[in-house]
Design a protein around this motif. Structure first.
Motif, PDB file in Angstrom:
ATOM      1  N   LEU A  21     -21.561   0.757  23.588  1.00 31.09           N
ATOM      2  CA  LEU A  21     -22.397   1.540  24.442  1.00 31.09           C
ATOM      3  C   LEU A  21     -23.046   3.000  23.910  1.00 31.09           C
ATOM      4  O   LEU A  21     -24.024   3.242  24.153  1.00 31.09           O
ATOM      5  N   ALA A  22     -21.957   3.246  23.092  1.00 31.76           N
ATOM      6  CA  ALA A  22     -22.257   4.560  22.214  1.00 31.76           C
ATOM      7  C   ALA A  22     -21.567   4.750  21.176  1.00 31.76           C
ATOM      8  O   ALA A  22     -20.268   4.345  21.261  1.00 31.76           O
ATOM      9  N   PRO A  23     -22.038   5.064  20.058  1.00 32.08           N
ATOM     10  CA  PRO A  23     -23.446   5.069  19.689  1.00 32.08           C
ATOM     11  C   PRO A  23     -24.165   3.737  19.727  1.00 32.08           C
ATOM     12  O   PRO A  23     -23.548   2.816  19.892  1.00 32.08           O
ATOM     13  N   PRO A  24     -25.469   3.750  19.619  1.00 32.03           N
ATOM     14  CA  PRO A  24     -25.976   2.667  19.701  1.00 32.03           C
ATOM     15  C   PRO A  24     -26.054   1.899  18.469  1.00 32.03           C
ATOM     16  O   PRO A  24     -25.634   2.445  17.134  1.00 32.03           O
ATOM     17  N   VAL A  25     -26.239   0.564  18.270  1.00 34.21           N
ATOM     18  CA  VAL A  25     -26.029  -0.304  17.136  1.00 34.21           C
ATOM     19  C   VAL A  25     -27.154   0.038  16.135  1.00 34.21           C
ATOM     20  O   VAL A  25     -28.421   0.649  16.820  1.00 34.21           O
ATOM     21  N   VAL A  26     -26.981   0.134  14.931  1.00 29.65           N
ATOM     22  CA  VAL A  26     -27.913   0.707  14.085  1.00 29.65           C
ATOM     23  C   VAL A  26     -28.577  -0.260  13.009  1.00 29.65           C
ATOM     24  O   VAL A  26     -29.430  -0.046  12.402  1.00 29.65           O
ATOM     25  N   ALA A  27     -27.894  -1.583  13.087  1.00 28.11           N
ATOM     26  CA  ALA A  27     -28.152  -2.847  12.012  1.00 28.11           C
ATOM     27  C   ALA A  27     -28.141  -3.847  12.878  1.00 28.11           C
ATOM     28  O   ALA A  27     -27.115  -4.131  13.546  1.00 28.11           O
ATOM     29  N   ASP A  28     -28.755  -5.116  12.508  1.00 29.80           N
ATOM     30  CA  ASP A  28     -28.429  -6.342  12.838  1.00 29.80           C
ATOM     31  C   ASP A  28     -28.496  -7.239  11.729  1.00 29.80           C
ATOM     32  O   ASP A  28     -29.729  -7.549  11.151  1.00 29.80           O
ATOM     33  N   HIS A  29     -27.326  -7.840  11.644  1.00 26.68           N
ATOM     34  CA  HIS A  29     -27.345  -9.135  10.363  1.00 26.68           C
ATOM     35  C   HIS A  29     -27.123 -10.498  10.920  1.00 26.68           C
ATOM     36  O   HIS A  29     -27.034 -11.419  10.259  1.00 26.68           O
ATOM     37  N   ARG A  30     -27.533 -10.594  12.284  1.00 23.37           N
ATOM     38  CA  ARG A  30     -27.350 -11.893  12.980  1.00 23.37           C
ATOM     39  C   ARG A  30     -28.041 -13.107  12.272  1.00 23.37           C
ATOM     40  O   ARG A  30     -27.676 -14.090  12.238  1.00 23.37           O
ATOM     41  N   ASN A  31     -29.263 -12.730  11.851  1.00 22.35           N
ATOM     42  CA  ASN A  31     -29.966 -13.826  11.335  1.00 22.35           C
ATOM     43  C   ASN A  31     -30.064 -13.832   9.436  1.00 22.35           C
ATOM     44  O   ASN A  31     -30.709 -14.382   9.065  1.00 22.35           O
ATOM     45  N   ALA A  32     -28.973 -13.132   9.079  1.00 27.08           N
ATOM     46  CA  ALA A  32     -29.067 -13.181   7.700  1.00 27.08           C
ATOM     47  C   ALA A  32     -28.761 -14.811   7.080  1.00 27.08           C
ATOM     48  O   ALA A  32     -27.856 -15.381   7.814  1.00 27.08           O
ATOM     49  N   PRO A  33     -29.201 -15.015   6.076  1.00 23.77           N
ATOM     50  CA  PRO A  33     -28.854 -16.433   5.413  1.00 23.77           C
ATOM     51  C   PRO A  33     -27.535 -16.514   4.984  1.00 23.77           C
ATOM     52  O   PRO A  33     -26.668 -15.398   4.522  1.00 23.77           O
ATOM     53  N   VAL A  34     -27.057 -17.557   4.633  1.00 23.15           N
ATOM     54  CA  VAL A  34     -25.701 -17.824   4.336  1.00 23.15           C
ATOM     55  C   VAL A  34     -25.532 -17.204   2.780  1.00 23.15           C
ATOM     56  O   VAL A  34     -24.280 -16.684   2.812  1.00 23.15           O
ATOM     57  N   ASN A  35     -26.374 -17.016   1.916  1.00 21.31           N
ATOM     58  CA  ASN A  35     -26.169 -16.284   1.013  1.00 21.31           C
ATOM     59  C   ASN A  35     -26.407 -14.779   1.016  1.00 21.31           C
ATOM     60  O   ASN A  35     -26.609 -13.916  -0.046  1.00 21.31           O
ATOM     61  N   ALA A  36     -26.307 -14.116   2.157  1.00 23.05           N
ATOM     62  CA  ALA A  36     -26.403 -12.456   2.256  1.00 23.05           C
ATOM     63  C   ALA A  36     -25.151 -11.681   1.788  1.00 23.05           C
ATOM     64  O   ALA A  36     -24.058 -12.355   2.101  1.00 23.05           O
ATOM     65  N   LEU A  37     -25.349 -10.954   1.410  1.00 17.61           N
ATOM     66  CA  LEU A  37     -24.119  -9.939   0.927  1.00 17.61           C
ATOM     67  C   LEU A  37     -23.387  -9.728   2.429  1.00 17.61           C
ATOM     68  O   LEU A  37     -23.853  -9.216   3.392  1.00 17.61           O
ATOM     69  N   GLY A  38     -21.947  -9.190   2.128  1.00 16.50           N
ATOM     70  CA  GLY A  38     -21.235  -8.867   3.373  1.00 16.50           C
ATOM     71  C   GLY A  38     -20.437  -9.885   3.868  1.00 16.50           C
ATOM     72  O   GLY A  38     -20.830 -10.966   3.888  1.00 16.50           O
ATOM     73  N   TYR A  39     -19.962  -9.498   5.204  1.00 17.72           N
ATOM     74  CA  TYR A  39     -19.169 -10.459   5.980  1.00 17.72           C
ATOM     75  C   TYR A  39     -20.486 -11.245   6.798  1.00 17.72           C
ATOM     76  O   TYR A  39     -21.367 -10.659   7.087  1.00 17.72           O
ATOM     77  N   LEU A  40     -20.145 -12.647   7.125  1.00 19.47           N
ATOM     78  CA  LEU A  40     -21.076 -13.168   7.427  1.00 19.47           C
ATOM     79  C   LEU A  40     -20.693 -14.218   8.362  1.00 19.47           C
ATOM     80  O   LEU A  40     -21.529 -14.334   9.450  1.00 19.47           O
ATOM     81  N   ARG A  41     -19.627 -14.964   8.230  1.00 19.55           N
ATOM     82  CA  ARG A  41     -19.260 -15.849   9.408  1.00 19.55           C
ATOM     83  C   ARG A  41     -17.923 -16.002   9.508  1.00 19.55           C
ATOM     84  O   ARG A  41     -17.022 -15.460   8.696  1.00 19.55           O
ATOM     85  N   VAL A  42     -17.475 -16.902  10.297  1.00 17.42           N
ATOM     86  CA  VAL A  42     -16.085 -17.225  10.797  1.00 17.42           C
ATOM     87  C   VAL A  42     -15.963 -18.602  10.672  1.00 17.42           C
ATOM     88  O   VAL A  42     -16.993 -19.333  11.347  1.00 17.42           O
ATOM     89  N   MET A  43     -14.883 -19.139  10.139  1.00 15.43           N
ATOM     90  CA  MET A  43     -14.869 -20.523   9.909  1.00 15.43           C
ATOM     91  C   MET A  43     -13.557 -21.076  11.111  1.00 15.43           C
ATOM     92  O   MET A  43     -12.739 -20.481  10.929  1.00 15.43           O
ATOM     93  N   PHE A  44     -13.819 -22.141  11.762  1.00 10.55           N
ATOM     94  CA  PHE A  44     -12.919 -22.710  12.758  1.00 10.55           C
ATOM     95  C   PHE A  44     -12.679 -24.323  12.405  1.00 10.55           C
ATOM     96  O   PHE A  44     -13.525 -24.836  12.025  1.00 10.55           O
ATOM     97  N   THR A  45     -11.203 -24.613  12.355  1.00  8.28           N
ATOM     98  CA  THR A  45     -10.849 -25.785  12.186  1.00  8.28           C
ATOM     99  C   THR A  45     -11.052 -26.513  13.809  1.00  8.28           C
ATOM    100  O   THR A  45     -10.128 -25.983  14.549  1.00  8.28           O
TER     101      THR A  45
END
Length: 145
Positions: free
Chosen positions: A72-96
């Protein structure tokens, strides 16, 4: 000193209710919901006076957690939701899951869609990536006999 466990993975979302419903449909349990705010929280994150609504989701085996956060505060400053699979940083969670196909059908009702296709790796797994709520990248794995 040894590592004891991984406590949780955090994901920032815009719509907390939608994300909770999606991860419940996936099979996680809502452990609790709370507001995190005040000077102490800002000292941990370095964000100062923050106001964040969180929901802690737990896997059925009780060993892993997913912390969903809505700032709610501070506002969100970046959006990585549409990053491709080979983007740097944390990317996905895997579930069995027990059954990839049944899980996909259940999650499609919540707007999930395949990123590529369901593939089989040797005689070990069926795997796929999906985009879930708000474009979050999630991996699904089905162990084969």
């Amino acid at each position: 000193m040894a590592l004891k466990r991984m406590d949780n993975v955090g994901i920032v979302v815009e719509d907390l209710d939608e994300a909770i419903a999606f991860f419940r449909d996936l099979g996680l349990d809502l452990e609790g919901r709370a507001m995190i705010e005040g000077e102490w929280a800002g000292r941990v994150t370095g964000l100062g006076d923050q106001h964040v609504e969180i929901a802690m989701m737990r896997t059925p085996d009780g060993h892993s957690r997913l912390e969903l956060s809505r700032f709610l505060a501070p506002p969100v400053v970046a959006d990585h939701r549409n990053a491709p699979v080979n983007a740097l940083g944390y990317l996905r969670v895997m579930f069995t899951v027990d059954n990839v196909d049944a899980t996909l059908e259940r999650l499609r009702a919540r707007g999930a869609h395949l990123v590529g296709e369901v593939v089989q790796y040797k005689d070990a797994y069926r795997l796929c990536y999906i985009r879930g709520p708000e474009g979050l990248l999630i991996g699904l794995a089905q162990e084969l006999g």
